[in-house]
Scaffold this active site. Structure first.
Site, PDB file in Angstrom:
ATOM      1  N   LEU A 133       0.826  -1.197   0.000  1.00 21.17           N
ATOM      2  CA  LEU A 133       0.000   0.000   0.000  1.00 21.17           C
ATOM      3  C   LEU A 133       0.866   1.254   0.000  1.00 21.17           C
ATOM      4  CD1 LEU A 133      -2.795   1.400   0.216  1.00 21.17           C
ATOM      5  CD2 LEU A 133      -2.611   1.131   2.720  1.00 21.17           C
ATOM      6  N   GLU A 370       1.629   0.150   9.958  1.00 21.93           N
ATOM      7  CA  GLU A 370       0.175  -0.005   9.779  1.00 21.93           C
ATOM      8  C   GLU A 370      -0.617   1.151  10.394  1.00 21.93           C
ATOM      9  OE1 GLU A 370      -1.501  -3.888  10.093  1.00 21.93           O
ATOM     10  OE2 GLU A 370       0.385  -4.834   9.547  1.00 21.93           O
TER      11      GLU A 370
END
Length: 390
Positions: A133, A370
Site C-alpha cells: 500500500l 500499519e
C-alpha cells in the site's frame, strides 16, 4: 524450571481446540524460534524455514475458512497465537501478521473461483505474502498513492514503486493497491501479483534499528502484467479493501506489541530476582517493584483491549475504533515497558548480551507500522467527534 523462569501467560481461550493450538505454538516458539532469535537477528537472517514449519503446522491461515486450507479460528484465538510468536521473536510474529494481512483481500473480497485457485497455496502451501500500500511519497496519506494499473485488453499493466514492504524481495505473492481511475480513494484497485512476475523487483533491504532479520524493502513494478482474473474486488474498491485489511492488521500489531512487552517484563523479573545489591535481590527494592507492577498492569490492560476488539470482530460488529485504540495503547505500552526493562537491567540492559535492548529497538517500529500512532489518534477522534471540518 528455575523459579525465576518466565511463566506462561494465563490465556483466555474459548475451546479445548484453542488450548491445544496454543500449546503447539508455545512448543514451536520455545524449541524452534526463541533459542536462535538473538543470533539470527544480529546476523540479519530471515528464518524462512520457520515459516515453512508454521505453514506445515497450519499456522499461516488461522483466521480463514477451512474450505480453503485455513484454520477457521476466531480472531480472539489467532491474536493470542501472534502474541506467543512475537514474544519469542518479533520477526516471526509480525511476519505471520503481515502474511495474514496480505491474504485478507483475496479471502474477503475475492470470487469463489479466485479463492479456490489461490488461497490453499497461500494459507497452507508454504507461500509467504506481502502487502503493498505505502509508497515513497504516500505513507500516512495512503489515498494519494501513484502506482498505476492501466488496462490492456484482458490484462493490466502495473507501474510504480511501493515502499516499506515487509517481505519485499522474498515474498511469493504481493497484494498491490494501484490507481486505475481518478485521484483519491475511489480510483484505487487491488491486485494479486505473483512474486516472480516479470518486471517486479526489490531494492536492497532498508538498514533498520531493529527487526534486522525481517527484510523491509521498496518493491518496483516496471510494466508488470497481470490478468484481469487477478484483480480483487471491483475497480475502484481497492481503498475500501485496504482499510478493511488494516483494521484487522492493527489488531495483529497490537498482539505482537503485547508479546514483545511480555518478553521484556519476563526478562526484567528474572534479572531482578537474581541480581543482588546491598546484600539482597534488587527485586526487594520498592522503587523497582513498583516499576514491575506498572509494567505488568499495562501489559494486562493491552491484552484485554486487543481481545475485546477481537471479540467484536468475531461477532460481526464494528471494531475499527477499538482496533485503533488497541494498536495505540499496546504499542505505546511496548515502548514504555521495554525502555523500563533496559533501566532495570542497568548497564547490562544496554548490552547485546541480554535481550532487553533488542526488545526496546524492536518495540519502536510497532508505533509506526500499519498507521502511526498519530494516525490512530485521528481515527479514534473521528469516531468520537466526527470528521474534521475543512
Amino acid at each position: 524450571m528455575p523459579d525465576h523462569a518466565p511463566q506462561p501467560v494465563d490465556r483466555q481461550l474459548p475451546t479445548d481446540e484453542a488450548r491445544d493450538l496454543i500449546s503447539l505454538v508455545r512448543d514451536i516458539a520455545q524449541r524452534e524460534i526463541a533459542p536462535k532469535a538473538a543470533e539470527e537477528e544480529d546476523a540479519g537472517r530471515f528464518p524462512r524455514e520457520t515459516f515453512t514449519l508454521l505453514s506445515e503446522s497450519g499456522l499461516l491461515g488461522l483466521p480463514y475458512d477451512a474450505e480453503y486450507g485455513g484454520g477457521e479460528q476466531p480472531y480472539e484465538v489467532y491474536l493470542q497465537v501472534l502474541e506467543e510468536l512475537a514474544a519469542a521473536r518479533l520477526t516471526v510474529g509480525l511476519g505471520v501478521s503481515v502474511h495474514t494481512l496480505a491474504s485478507h483481500a483475496l479471502a474477503t473480497y475475492g470470487t469463489k473461483e479466485q479463492r479456490a485457485e489461490h488461497l490453499p497455496a497461500m494459507l497452507g502451501g508454504g507461500l509467504l505474502g506481502a502487502y503493498c500500500l505505502s509508497e515513497p511519497a504516500s505513507g500516512s496519506d495512503a489515498a494519494s498513492l501513484r502506482t498505476k494499473a492501466v488496462r490492456d485488453g484482458d490484462r493490466w499493466v502495473l507501474t510504480g514503486t511501493k515502499a516499506w514492504i515487509t517481505h519485499g524481495g522474498i515474498a511469493d505473492f504481493y497484494t498491490v493497491m494501484a490507481r486505475t481511475g481518478e485521484d483519491g480513494p475511489r480510483g484505487i484497485t487491488a491486485f494479486l501479483v505473483p512474486g516472480d512476475a516479470e518486471g517486479l523487483s526489490a531494492a536492497a533491504p532498508e538498514r533498520k534499528m531493529g527487526m534486522k532479520g525481517s527484510p523491509t524493502a521498496q518493491v518496483h513494478l516496471d510494466g508488470v502484467r497481470v490478468g484481469d482474473e487477478r484483480r480483487i474486488g471491483e475497480e475502484g474498491q481497492g481503498f475500501t479493501i485496504a482499510l478493511s485489511a488494516l483494521d484487522s492488521g492493527r489488531l495483529g500489531i497490537a498482539a505482537c506489541a503485547v508479546g514483545v512487552a511480555q518478553a521484556a517484563l519476563d526478562a526484567a523479573v528474572g534479572y531482578a530476582r537474581e541480581r543482588r545489591q546491598f546484600g539482597r535481590p534488587i527485586a526487594d527494592f520498592q522503587g523497582l517493584r513498583f516499576m514491575l507492577a506498572d509494567m505488568a498492569t499495562q501489559i494486562e490492560a493491552g491484552r484485554a483491549l486487543y481481545l475485546a476488539a477481537a471479540r467484536l470482530k468475531d461477532a460481526g460488529r464494528p471494531f475499527a475504533k477499538q482496533a485503533a485504540m488497541a494498536k495505540l495503547h499496546c504499542t505505546d505500552t511496548a515502548m514504555k515497558v521495554t525502555t523500563d526493562a533496559v533501566q532495570i537491567l542497568g548497564g547490562y540492559g544496554y548490552t547485546a548480551d541480554f535481550p532487553a535492548e533488542r526488545y526496546m529497538r524492536e518495540a519502536k517500529v510497532l508505533q509506526i507500522v500499519e498507521g502511526t500512532n498519530q494516525i490512530q489518534r485521528m481515527v479514534i477522534a473521528r469516531h468520537l467527534a466526527g470528521p474534521e471540518t475543512r
